[in-house]
Write an enzyme that holds these catalytic residues in place. Structure first.
Site, PDB file in Angstrom:
ATOM      1  N   GLN A 103      81.633 137.653  42.263  1.00  0.00           N
ATOM      2  CA  GLN A 103      81.775 136.261  41.845  1.00  0.00           C
ATOM      3  C   GLN A 103      80.431 135.739  41.357  1.00  0.00           C
ATOM      4  OE1 GLN A 103      83.448 134.997  45.606  1.00  0.00           O
ATOM      5  NE2 GLN A 103      81.564 133.931  46.205  1.00  0.00           N
ATOM      6  N   VAL A 104      80.480 134.653  40.564  1.00  0.00           N
ATOM      7  CA  VAL A 104      79.292 134.125  39.899  1.00  0.00           C
ATOM      8  C   VAL A 104      78.974 132.728  40.428  1.00  0.00           C
ATOM      9  CG1 VAL A 104      78.249 133.532  37.682  1.00  0.00           C
ATOM     10  CG2 VAL A 104      79.829 135.472  37.837  1.00  0.00           C
ATOM     11  N   ASP A 127      84.428 144.049  25.345  1.00  0.00           N
ATOM     12  CA  ASP A 127      85.457 143.093  25.779  1.00  0.00           C
ATOM     13  C   ASP A 127      85.149 141.693  25.229  1.00  0.00           C
ATOM     14  OD1 ASP A 127      87.707 142.187  27.082  1.00  0.00           O
ATOM     15  OD2 ASP A 127      86.718 141.910  29.010  1.00  0.00           O
TER      16      ASP A 127
END
Length: 549
Positions: A129-130, A279
């Site tokens: 997670q960021v 991506d």
């Protein structure tokens, strides 16, 4: 074994119980018969059931689905579309765990590194997670922190997947034809690389170096001093994501210019540098004032060698020149055409593909349709295309979908034309041709030099009578099952014999010793006789039931 059972149950719940049976997993893991059912009618499509199966099994399988969505040469379009919907968003984990991991990885308290650290994450995915933070030096950063214990979970799942792939190749013809073990190994390497945030940091720096002299393209800076294998600290850039069309319009962005710059930036990465963002969906691309493009999230990148780029250029040139043989040769060099391919059918499909795009203005060609058509031909004839080339196709499809929303009138092929021309010129530059010729002659020289040695080795093997011969056996699976039954019965007979010897020993010992003991107070001989009789009768019953003596 618990994880194997979860996988088997997930197969069955989503209507794939027949795969459990075909792989023989029901023999290893006891399950109710309803879990190992034949094909049944379901309200959901196969693609929807595959997506449900992958999401149910968690991070490793979700990542596998995302990887598989980049392989249109292996899977039909309807399944690809479902795999693209896979959600990689999960509930965040506690800040205490985040803090503990950062301090463990960076070797100092978080207060010494960050002036501010936002406890609520900006986003949470299956691997990490960021969080938003401000360094002591004042720079705004985005800190990506890996989930605790996720590496071990993924490695366990990968070990299981490898074993299932080997089993599938042994039991299923289609799995052997597609060489599933190699595909799983490619996927395993990709996800292991994604677990190392240092790799992602180097990817970002490498792509940033491609645009050092271009003020219209930005890549967030990487703070190496505050990064490790499980923590990645990068410059925080708050741009407008390209999927927020209303915001872009409201803020006065020139969407046509944004679309053109995205296409040119990706073509520069693909055709000129051979190292590209794998991506580039709208969530990973943002805009800044002045129509500056920001690329983010470099966990997935593609690599094209000069040979791959040359083969791709040859394919395009052959299609434009109406040269069927050239197209087939380019496909052959790009992939691995199986020995049993029907060349007549392949030639027919290539002719149709060539006719579809021959003499059509570039403005009218959809790069997405062209890529899909090419991969459809590959899938139909079991042609395996290298993973980086299929990732290239996926990247082009994603890019086209994104920029057409920004500018419906954009012609990607027209923008690509100068890059293709430059690549073609590089391929046939005298210096390049001379290098290629020298390399080939060097290889031929080595082969010729090795001929006497190889002949001596072959002669020696023949003289010793040890010439290896490969034998293909039909119904090898049935043969293995029969062999297993024979070995099981032989083992059973040996156990019966051993038990009988023990019983004889007890009888003789009892007769000679004439002493009582705790054992002799138990009717061991009678019990042993009954057990031996039952085992003997079961052995006879099994032999008669098999119908063979």
């Amino acid at each position: 074994m618990h994880r194997y059972r979860e996988i088997v149950v997930a197969f069955s719940k989503n209507g794939f119980g027949y795969i459990v049976k075909e792989l023989g997993l029901h023999e290893l893991i006891p399950l109710p018969k309803r879990f190992v059912a034949n094909r049944q009618k379901h309200s959901k499509t196969i693609g929807e059931r595959i997506r449900s199966f992958l999401e149910e099994l968690g991070p490793t399988f979700v990542k596998m689905g995302q990887f598989a969505s980049t392989r249109p040469d292996l899977l039909p379009d309807d399944i690809i579309q479902e795999l693209e919907k896979l959600q990689d968003e999960v509930s965040p984990y506690a800040y205490k765990e985040v803090q503990a991991l950062i301090e463990q990885e960076l070797g100092m308290p978080t207060k010494q590194i960050f002036r501010t650290f936002q406890k609520t994450p900006l986003g949470s995915a299956s691997i990490g997670q960021v969080h938003y933070a401000i360094l002591r030096s004042g720079e705004e950063v985005a800190v990506k922190v890996q989930r605790p214990h996720i590496e071990q979970t993924i490695k366990t799942d990968l070990e299981i997947l490898r074993k299932l792939a080997v089993l599938a190749e042994f039991r299923l013809d289609w799995a052997a034809r597609y060489q599933i073990t190699e595909i799983v190994e490619e996927f395993a390497n990709a996800i292991i690389a994604e677990l190392d945030y240092q790799v992602e940091g180097r990817n970002a720096e490498r792509i940033a170096n491609q645009f050092v002299n271009d003020d219209h393209i930005r890549v967030p800076n990487v703070y190496r001093d505050y990064s490790s294998k499980k923590v990645l600290t990068m410059e925080y850039i708050e741009g407008t994501k390209l999927n927020k069309l209303e915001n872009l319009t409201h803020q006065g962005y020139n969407k046509k210019m944004l679309a053109e710059r995205v296409v040119k930036a990706l073509f520069q990465q693909i055709f000129m540098e051979g190292f590209f963002h794998g991506d580039p969906h709208p969530g990973n691309v943002a805009a800044l004032p002045g129509e500056v493009i920001v690329f983010m999230d470099f966990g997935m990148v593609g690599r094209l060698t000069s040979e791959m780029r040359a083969n791709f250029a040859s394919l395009v040139v052959a299609m434009m020149r109406d040269n069927t043989d050239g197209v087939i040769k380019a496909i052959s060099r790009m992939g691995m055409i199986p020995d049993d391919v029907n060349m007549e059918l392949l030639r027919t499909d290539v002719d149709q593909l060539r006719d579809k795009y021959y003499d059509i203005p570039l403005q009218q060609i959809s790069i997405g349709d062209a890529v899909n058509d090419l991969f459809s031909v590959a899938q139909r004839h079991y042609i395996q295309i290298p993973a980086n080339l299929t990732l290239l196709g996926k990247t082009l499809l994603t890019m086209e979908s994104m920029v057409e929303r920004l500018d419906p009138d954009i012609s990607i092929m027209k923008i690509a034309e100068p890059f293709g021309r430059k690549l073609f010129k590089e391929q046939y530059h005298p210096k390049k041709l001379a290098e290629s010729a020298f390399r080939q002659w060097s290889e031929y020289g080595e082969i010729i030099a090795d001929i006497p040695k190889n002949i001596r080795e072959l002669t020696s093997i023949v003289k010793r009578g040890k010439l290896p011969i490969e034998i293909s056996m039909d119904k090898a699976d049935l043969f293995i099952k029969k062999l297993n039954r024979i070995s099981n019965r032989l083992s059973f007979s040996i156990v019966l014999l051993s038990f009988s010897i023990i019983m004889v020993g007890l009888i003789i010992g009892s007769a000679l010793g004439g002493k009582s003991s705790i054992l002799w107070n138990i009717p061991a001989i009678e019990i042993g006789f009954i057990v031996a009789t039952l085992m003997f009768l079961w052995l006879l019953f099994s032999i008669f039931r098999s119908g063979r003596f």
